[in-house]
Write an enzyme that holds these catalytic residues in place. Sequence first.
Site, PDB file in Angstrom:
ATOM      1  N   GLN A   1       0.850  -1.191   0.000  1.00  0.00           N
ATOM      2  CA  GLN A   1       0.000   0.000   0.000  1.00  0.00           C
ATOM      3  C   GLN A   1       0.889   1.246   0.000  1.00  0.00           C
ATOM      4  OE1 GLN A   1      -3.412  -0.529   3.051  1.00  0.00           O
ATOM      5  NE2 GLN A   1      -1.907  -2.061   3.613  1.00  0.00           N
TER       6      GLN A   1
ATOM      7  N   HIS B   1      -1.574   1.513  -4.174  1.00  0.00           N
ATOM      8  CA  HIS B   1      -1.964   2.923  -3.984  1.00  0.00           C
ATOM      9  C   HIS B   1      -1.086   3.888  -4.773  1.00  0.00           C
ATOM     10  CE1 HIS B   1      -4.113   1.777   0.072  1.00  0.00           C
ATOM     11  NE2 HIS B   1      -4.806   1.431  -1.000  1.00  0.00           N
TER      12      HIS B   1
ATOM     13  N   GLY C   1       2.805  -4.458   9.059  1.00  0.00           N
ATOM     14  CA  GLY C   1       2.874  -3.006   9.240  1.00  0.00           C
ATOM     15  C   GLY C   1       1.702  -2.243   8.658  1.00  0.00           C
ATOM     16  N   THR C   2       0.536  -2.842   8.693  1.00  0.00           N
ATOM     17  CA  THR C   2      -0.664  -2.119   8.229  1.00  0.00           C
ATOM     18  C   THR C   2      -1.757  -2.195   9.287  1.00  0.00           C
ATOM     19  OG1 THR C   2      -2.412  -2.000   6.556  1.00  0.00           O
ATOM     20  CG2 THR C   2      -1.376  -4.153   6.845  1.00  0.00           C
ATOM     21  N   SER C   3      -2.514  -1.103   9.414  1.00  0.00           N
ATOM     22  CA  SER C   3      -3.563  -1.048  10.427  1.00  0.00           C
ATOM     23  C   SER C   3      -4.783  -1.880  10.026  1.00  0.00           C
ATOM     24  CB  SER C   3      -3.969   0.408  10.683  1.00  0.00           C
ATOM     25  OG  SER C   3      -4.313   1.025   9.463  1.00  0.00           O
TER      26      SER C   3
ATOM     27  N   PRO D   1       3.749  -4.264  15.778  1.00  0.00           N
ATOM     28  CA  PRO D   1       3.966  -4.078  17.227  1.00  0.00           C
ATOM     29  C   PRO D   1       2.653  -3.894  17.990  1.00  0.00           C
ATOM     30  CG  PRO D   1       4.871  -2.222  15.963  1.00  0.00           C
ATOM     31  CD  PRO D   1       4.438  -3.249  14.977  1.00  0.00           C
TER      32      PRO D   1
END
Length: 256
Positions: free
Chosen positions: A105, A123, A197-199, A224
Amino acid sequence: MGIHASNKLETLVEQLRQAKTVCALTGAGVSKESGVPTFRDEDGLWQKFRPEELANVNAFISNPSLVWEWYNWRRQLMSGVKPNLGHLALAELQDLVDSFVLITQNVDNLHRVAGNRDVIELHGNISRNKCHDCGKIFEKGDQETDFVFKPGELPKCPLCNGRLRPDVVWFGENLPVDAIERAWTLSQQCDVFLSIGTSSIVYPAAALPQLAKQAGAYLVEINPKPTDLAPMADMVFSSPSGEALPLIVQALKDSA
Ligand code: BJW
Ligand code: ZN
């Protein structure tokens, strides 16, 4: 490393070894350790605006200067950054498994700089501009104007004098058709899917790991702060990608 952690790595190594196709989906978190701010963390991009307010075609039409100011700032920031240990581990991973596709993304180009050969950019890419009016795409250096524009100056298309914009995907806009179609198909076909590492809140990208899991893939989240995806995952690494990915790659190499 405790016995628990090493068992976890062994299990994942086994899955990666057996996999015919491995997909990784990355978000802003993978570039954080390179110094690129994420969108939604506490120290994320421009806390005074939500990303939905800036990465938005209506904002560009009603307040193009504000949107350009944001992209100028980010282009300046990204011009000096390098891949981190997480990016480099993902580049190594492509040669340690049967077939590997990186779906991102991110618009910062760091996966290609790190050496990943098959990168699907969902994106867009901040290093290009596009004419909002005629659609012509300009690579960095194609235009006479500077890449980071002067404050107050709105860049114009050299062909039609229309409104130039970064070649990225804003809210309410469709993703590049080839990119999302290929990502969709691969997610349904792959054997291991890594969400890194993506929400996991922006669609359609956020649907890909769910799709993979439903189609039978082994689903791993690396973040994390585990997201709403975590309960669905087979394995979760609650650590920065720059730490977890090199450990995984090392374990894979050690098992060879
Ligand atoms: C670490 C770490 C470390 C920290 N290591 N990890 C209502 C309901 C459902 C959907 C919609 C809705 N209304 C509208 C929609 C659709 C909309 C959407 O999903 N909205 C949601 C917000 C609800 N989606 C769209 O509009 C998309 N298009 C679309 O659907 O087309 C069809 C359509 C047409 C017409 C109308 C409606 C639909 C387009 C989405 C485009 C997103 N664009 C942006 C900007 C790109 C350009 C740019 O960079 O400027 O993409 S927004 C921004 O969010 C950017 C990112 O790629 C994207 C995702 O963010 P990401 O990468 O996950 O970052 P963060 O900051 O959110 O998270 C970072 C994570 O890293 C955190 O979890 C940290 O914990 C973690 N982390 N350090 C590893 N060291
Ligand atoms: Zn034009």
